[in-house]
Design a protein around this motif. Sequence first.
Motif, PDB file in Angstrom:
ATOM      1  N   TYR A 250      10.180   3.025   5.083  1.00 50.45           N
ATOM      2  CA  TYR A 250      10.329   2.321   6.359  1.00 50.45           C
ATOM      3  C   TYR A 250      11.213   1.113   6.116  1.00 50.45           C
ATOM      4  O   TYR A 250      10.968   0.337   5.192  1.00 50.45           O
ATOM      5  CB  TYR A 250       8.965   1.843   6.886  1.00 50.45           C
TER       6      TYR A 250
ATOM      7  N   VAL B 207       9.731  -0.598   2.874  1.00 50.50           N
ATOM      8  CA  VAL B 207       8.388  -0.215   2.421  1.00 50.50           C
ATOM      9  C   VAL B 207       8.447   1.246   2.013  1.00 50.50           C
ATOM     10  O   VAL B 207       8.876   2.097   2.793  1.00 50.50           O
ATOM     11  CB  VAL B 207       7.347  -0.391   3.563  1.00 50.50           C
TER      12      VAL B 207
ATOM     13  N   ALA C  54       6.482   4.137   1.598  1.00 51.83           N
ATOM     14  CA  ALA C  54       5.149   4.663   1.945  1.00 51.83           C
ATOM     15  C   ALA C  54       4.829   5.918   1.135  1.00 51.83           C
ATOM     16  O   ALA C  54       3.678   6.134   0.753  1.00 51.83           O
ATOM     17  CB  ALA C  54       5.069   4.946   3.437  1.00 51.83           C
TER      18      ALA C  54
ATOM     19  N   PRO D   7      -6.782   4.274  -1.116  1.00 53.17           N
ATOM     20  CA  PRO D   7      -7.041   2.979  -0.494  1.00 53.17           C
ATOM     21  C   PRO D   7      -6.213   2.799   0.778  1.00 53.17           C
ATOM     22  O   PRO D   7      -5.223   3.513   0.985  1.00 53.17           O
ATOM     23  CB  PRO D   7      -6.589   1.975  -1.552  1.00 53.17           C
ATOM     24  N   SER D   8      -6.592   1.837   1.596  1.00 56.42           N
ATOM     25  CA  SER D   8      -5.789   1.497   2.774  1.00 56.42           C
ATOM     26  C   SER D   8      -4.374   1.180   2.330  1.00 56.42           C
ATOM     27  O   SER D   8      -4.180   0.484   1.327  1.00 56.42           O
ATOM     28  CB  SER D   8      -6.375   0.263   3.466  1.00 56.42           C
TER      29      SER D   8
ATOM     30  N   SER E 257      -2.201   3.284   1.134  1.00 53.02           N
ATOM     31  CA  SER E 257      -1.703   4.122   0.037  1.00 53.02           C
ATOM     32  C   SER E 257      -0.767   5.233   0.515  1.00 53.02           C
ATOM     33  O   SER E 257      -0.118   5.882  -0.301  1.00 53.02           O
ATOM     34  CB  SER E 257      -2.878   4.734  -0.742  1.00 53.02           C
ATOM     35  N   GLY E 258      -0.727   5.479   1.830  1.00 46.54           N
ATOM     36  CA  GLY E 258       0.213   6.463   2.360  1.00 46.54           C
ATOM     37  C   GLY E 258      -0.435   7.695   2.970  1.00 46.54           C
ATOM     38  O   GLY E 258       0.255   8.672   3.279  1.00 46.54           O
TER      39      GLY E 258
ATOM     40  N   SER F 130      -1.802   8.321   6.001  1.00 41.66           N
ATOM     41  CA  SER F 130      -1.330   8.687   7.350  1.00 41.66           C
ATOM     42  C   SER F 130       0.104   9.182   7.285  1.00 41.66           C
ATOM     43  O   SER F 130       0.446  10.179   7.947  1.00 41.66           O
ATOM     44  CB  SER F 130      -1.381   7.490   8.299  1.00 41.66           C
ATOM     45  N   THR F 131       0.917   8.506   6.497  1.00 43.00           N
ATOM     46  CA  THR F 131       2.319   8.917   6.392  1.00 43.00           C
ATOM     47  C   THR F 131       2.413  10.320   5.799  1.00 43.00           C
ATOM     48  O   THR F 131       3.195  11.159   6.262  1.00 43.00           O
ATOM     49  CB  THR F 131       3.102   7.912   5.518  1.00 43.00           C
TER      50      THR F 131
HETATM   51  P1  ADP Z   1      -2.872   4.658   4.849  1.00 43.05           P
HETATM   52  O1  ADP Z   1      -2.985   5.710   5.905  1.00 43.05           O
HETATM   53  O2  ADP Z   1      -3.265   5.133   3.491  1.00 43.05           O
HETATM   54  O3  ADP Z   1      -3.612   3.398   5.211  1.00 43.05           O
HETATM   55  P2  ADP Z   1      -0.107   4.422   5.714  1.00 43.05           P
HETATM   56  O4  ADP Z   1       0.515   5.761   5.523  1.00 43.05           O
HETATM   57  O5  ADP Z   1      -0.543   4.067   7.102  1.00 43.05           O
HETATM   58  O6  ADP Z   1      -1.331   4.253   4.689  1.00 43.05           O
HETATM   59  O7  ADP Z   1       0.907   3.289   5.226  1.00 43.05           O
HETATM   60  C1  ADP Z   1       1.543   3.332   3.960  1.00 43.05           C
HETATM   61  C2  ADP Z   1       2.456   2.109   3.855  1.00 43.05           C
HETATM   62  O8  ADP Z   1       3.516   2.225   4.791  1.00 43.05           O
HETATM   63  C3  ADP Z   1       1.751   0.794   4.154  1.00 43.05           C
HETATM   64  O9  ADP Z   1       2.313  -0.207   3.339  1.00 43.05           O
HETATM   65  C4  ADP Z   1       2.104   0.562   5.611  1.00 43.05           C
HETATM   66  O10 ADP Z   1       2.067  -0.833   5.905  1.00 43.05           O
HETATM   67  C5  ADP Z   1       3.506   1.126   5.699  1.00 43.05           C
HETATM   68  N1  ADP Z   1       3.847   1.637   7.032  1.00 43.05           N
HETATM   69  C6  ADP Z   1       3.230   2.639   7.679  1.00 43.05           C
HETATM   70  N2  ADP Z   1       3.808   2.865   8.871  1.00 43.05           N
HETATM   71  C7  ADP Z   1       4.828   1.960   8.967  1.00 43.05           C
HETATM   72  C8  ADP Z   1       5.823   1.673   9.957  1.00 43.05           C
HETATM   73  N3  ADP Z   1       5.887   2.380  11.084  1.00 43.05           N
HETATM   74  N4  ADP Z   1       6.697   0.684   9.699  1.00 43.05           N
HETATM   75  C9  ADP Z   1       6.657  -0.026   8.554  1.00 43.05           C
HETATM   76  N5  ADP Z   1       5.752   0.197   7.577  1.00 43.05           N
HETATM   77  C10 ADP Z   1       4.853   1.185   7.786  1.00 43.05           C
END
Ligand code: ADP
Length: 277
Positions: free
Chosen positions: A30, A37, A39, A58-59, A61-62, A64-65
């Motif tokens: 991102y 970042v 991800a 952990p929160s 960690s990626g 959702s991505t």
């Molecule tokens: P998890 O689901 O394990 O909590 P995420 O996949 O949501 O992790 O996020 C992984 C990393 O990517 C984190 O550092 C998060 O802040 C960043 N991130 C996720 N979505 C976005 C976005 N749309 N823009 C910028 N950073 C993002």
Amino acid sequence: MWRRGTRRNQREAPSTGDWAVELCGVRRRYGRGARAVHALRGIDLALPRGSFTAVMGPSGSGKSTFLQCAAGLDRPSEGVVRLGGTEITGMSENKLTALRRGRLGFVFQSFNLLPSLTVEQNVLLPMRLAGARPDRARAREVLAQVGLDQHARRRPGQLSGGQQQRVAIARALVTRPDVVFADEPTGALDTGTAAEVLTLLRRAVDEMGATVTMVTHDPTAAGYADRVLFLADGSFADSLPRSSADRIAARLGELTAKAGAAPAPVPAAAALGGAPV
Ligand code: ADP
């Protein structure tokens, strides 16, 4: 004869079509430059058909991505994703939408049922959206499989949370998808109801041949999977075969401590190694 043997061997070698989900060198970044970042930092993964995989970490960690990229809801910055042997990277948005509707199932924490439709109409929705003839017999069949055939004419608001999630599972299974992606499917449920929903997902794999990929914070939920994959800072850091919730919590806790991240909201303890996935 040699050629013949070679061909047979080639046929027996795993081809892309033998995997339900494949990710090769998947990265998701991102932003750009120093503020980017990372991800996902290069995910290589192949999940067999008929498997139940949990993804934890952990929160941040990626997780959702990962789910978004694997399910074609987001596009990786680099790398290739294949679903049921079909490469989705680079597919047009329209084709991707059609593939998601026809060949993937989704189960979300918040059920995502349409309140104005009956239970049966909700289950038929993926077929309608995919432009297929709504197959009411098939809808009744999956509703029976989740124990809700008597509730086909009710509206979601007339059902408990656990029953609504069972409708969502029926909806996810109705098209016999290549993969069901589940995002914290028990996050909104009490312990007993969560166990019912997880047992159903387990049965969908064991008895219906479904493939389930589930992101969860909950070690108890992950204990229903054949394999638990642990994400740390955008990479898979470890995996466990089917394990007890205590063992999974211990691994997740150590991973969380190592990452120095905010603890995931689970009754976690401590521990993670570094085996490749
Ligand atoms: P998890 O689901 O394990 O909590 P995420 O996949 O949501 O992790 O996020 C992984 C990393 O990517 C984190 O550092 C998060 O802040 C960043 N991130 C996720 N979505 C976005 C976005 N749309 N823009 C910028 N950073 C993002």
